[in-house]
Scaffold this active site. Structure first.
Site, PDB file in Angstrom:
ATOM      1  CB  CYS A  81      -0.941  -0.007   1.202  1.00 19.28           C
ATOM      2  SG  CYS A  81      -1.915  -1.520   1.301  1.00 19.28           S
ATOM      3  CG  HIS A 106      -2.086   4.064   5.435  1.00 13.02           C
ATOM      4  ND1 HIS A 106      -2.003   3.859   4.072  1.00 13.02           N
ATOM      5  CD2 HIS A 106      -2.201   2.828   6.000  1.00 13.02           C
ATOM      6  CE1 HIS A 106      -2.052   2.565   3.818  1.00 13.02           C
ATOM      7  NE2 HIS A 106      -2.181   1.916   4.964  1.00 13.02           N
ATOM      8  CD  GLU A 125      -2.061   7.421   9.265  1.00 19.04           C
ATOM      9  OE1 GLU A 125      -1.621   8.236   8.433  1.00 19.04           O
ATOM     10  OE2 GLU A 125      -2.982   6.621   9.021  1.00 19.04           O
ATOM     11  CE  LYS A 131      -5.712   4.044   2.154  1.00 21.48           C
ATOM     12  NZ  LYS A 131      -4.810   5.184   2.404  1.00 21.48           N
ATOM     13  CG  HIS A 178      -6.534   0.550   1.341  1.00 17.43           C
ATOM     14  ND1 HIS A 178      -5.638   1.271   0.580  1.00 17.43           N
ATOM     15  CD2 HIS A 178      -5.777  -0.127   2.264  1.00 17.43           C
ATOM     16  CE1 HIS A 178      -4.422   1.045   1.002  1.00 17.43           C
ATOM     17  NE2 HIS A 178      -4.476   0.205   2.028  1.00 17.43           N
ATOM     18  CG  PHE A 212       0.003  -5.969   4.345  1.00 13.26           C
ATOM     19  CD1 PHE A 212      -0.501  -5.195   5.374  1.00 13.26           C
ATOM     20  CD2 PHE A 212      -0.837  -6.890   3.733  1.00 13.26           C
ATOM     21  CE1 PHE A 212      -1.812  -5.335   5.801  1.00 13.26           C
ATOM     22  CE2 PHE A 212      -2.161  -7.033   4.143  1.00 13.26           C
ATOM     23  CZ  PHE A 212      -2.644  -6.251   5.183  1.00 13.26           C
TER      24      PHE A 212
END
Length: 442
Positions: A192, A332, A343, A364, A369, A428
């Site tokens: 991502c 994010h 975050e 998002k 996403h 990830f």
């Protein structure tokens, strides 16, 4: 290296909120959700039935539009019985059939960004023009389709374009071929964080002096049976199937996972003097880039957000700004229980006491996403926030999580001057990437 400044002069987006920049931005600041029950395949046996799909997308039209930038090949094929239009349509149809959906998205967004920039590629050194477009997963639909064909009809029936459609670098490769771009060309795969890393490394190459212009960003198309099944098996996806538009709810107490999205976000960035010489319209300056690794877990961030904080601090150091100067952070913010808290902690670590007065939002909440494309689309949102002085909201923020205690611009866009914006993307594998843009002139 440090004397070369980089600016943004073109934007291109394909998103669940619209397939052009104007529509995307309008829906974003109006707080509209692009999440629906997905139509890509029958959802009956799947636990997750919602996604942010790109709708009304014409891949043949996309390649026809891209081909307008170089007519010569089609003109050479014209005969007394085949018109230019017939030849162009046949060529576009062939190209579309040989490309996975993520590559089609990339070509569409790149064409849009190039057109928006006003750059005439016939007048520049094409070996000084680069492409850096990544994808977190690549041609997942093509992989699934050809695997089915293999098992049903045997190896001889598998398409000779299977590998080319699957591999993640093909978006960058096809875009370079479509426009005859001969400069640095590569593809980054960092889940991502892919698009942010792609834009950041393009920025670095320009600053180093090896190119003057780049098309950079990400593309993704993973709303497929395997994509939905894989993320569902991780318990990563929201199961709010009865309320699709309310499913993506970053920083909300009742969030239950992220919503899959698809699309592409690509920026045209160029060296400042190069842009000035051609009289380009400049959106903003791209002045900072940070990257780091959590070195912690395959899918979970560091609990206290140290890796993401280092990433943000590096971007601020590159730009020569302090934490009190940051006006807006496009988070994010995926709407996962752990990720949003981590975050929030990272922003506090990076910005210190300034975190409480900095506007933060997660777009998002509206797009879902977009995985490897997320950073490109969200960077476009940052650029437009700077241009128009409007910060897009975090929708569906009805009961703010006590552990997420910042100003997330809940539910309604906010008109406020934005001079410096940060865009966060974390992937990830512990990959972190932050971009920093500032109003021009800086």
């Amino acid at each position: 290296m440090s004397d070369r400044r980089v600016v943004v002069t073109g934007l291109g987006v394909i998103t669940p909120l619209g397939n052009d920049v104007k529509t995307f931005w309008k829906n974003l600041i109006e707080g509209r959700s692009g999440v629906r029950l997905y139509q890509a395949f029958d959802s009956e046996i799947y636990s997750c039935k919602i996604a942010g799909e790109v709708r009304s997308f014409d891949p043949v039209g996309v390649f026809k539009e891209a081909n307008k930038f170089h007519h010569s090949a089609e003109q050479d094929l014209c005969t007394s019985t085949r018109s230019f239009e017939e030849v162009a349509k046949a060529k576009a149809l062939k190209e579309a059939r040989r490309s996975d959906r993520f590559t089609q998205f990339a070509v569409a967004a790149a064409t849009m960004a190039l057109s928006d920039s006003g750059l005439d590629i016939k007048t520049i050194q094409r070996d000084r023009f680069g492409v850096l477009i990544g994808s977190g997963i690549g041609g997942l639909q093509s992989m699934e389709d050809e695997t089915k064909r293999l098992y049903a009809r045997g190896p001889s029936r598998v398409s000779p374009f299977t590998i080319a459609m699957m591999i993640s670098n093909m978006a960058s490769g096809v875009v370079s071929m479509e426009f005859g771009i001969c400069g640095p060309n590569m593809s980054i795969v960092t889940a991502c964080a892919t698009a942010n890393h792609s834009i950041g490394e393009a920025w670095r190459i320009i600053k180093f002096g090896d190119a003057d212009v780049f098309l950079a960003g990400g593309a993704e198309a993973t709303i497929t049976p395997l994509g939905i099944s894989g993320f569902s098996a991780m318990n990563a996806l929201s199961l709010r199937n009865d309320e699709p538009e309310r499913a993506s709810r970053p920083f909300d107490r009742d969030r239950d996972g992220f919503v899959m999205g698809e699309g592409a976000g690509i920026l045209l960035i160029e060296e400042l003097e190069h842009a000035k010489r051609r009289g380009a319209s400049i959106y903003c300056e791209l002045s900072g880039y940070g990257l780091s690794s959590d070195a912690y877990h395959m899918t979970q961030p560091l609990p206290e957000g140290e890796g993401a904080a280092r990433c943000m601090k590096m971007a601020m150091q590159h730009a020569g700004v302090n934490s009190g100067e940051i006006d807006y952070i496009n988070a994010h913010g995926t709407s996962t229980p752990i990720g949003d808290i981590c975050e929030t902690k990272a922003i506090k670590l990076a910005l210190g006491s300034s975190a409480k007065t900095t506007m933060v939002s997660s777009t998002k909440s509206m797009t879902g996403h977009l995985l490897g494309a997320a950073g490109g689309v969200e960077m476009a949102a940052c650029v437009l926030a700077i241009k128009y002085g409007i910060v897009p909201p975090t929708i569906n923020l009805e009961h703010q999580d006590p552990e997420c205690d910042l100003d997330y611009v809940p539910n309604q866009a906010r008109e406020q001057r934005v001079c410096i914006a940060i865009n966060n993307s974390f992937g990830f594998g512990g990959h972190n990437a932050t971009l920093l843009a500032r109003r021009f002139p800086g």
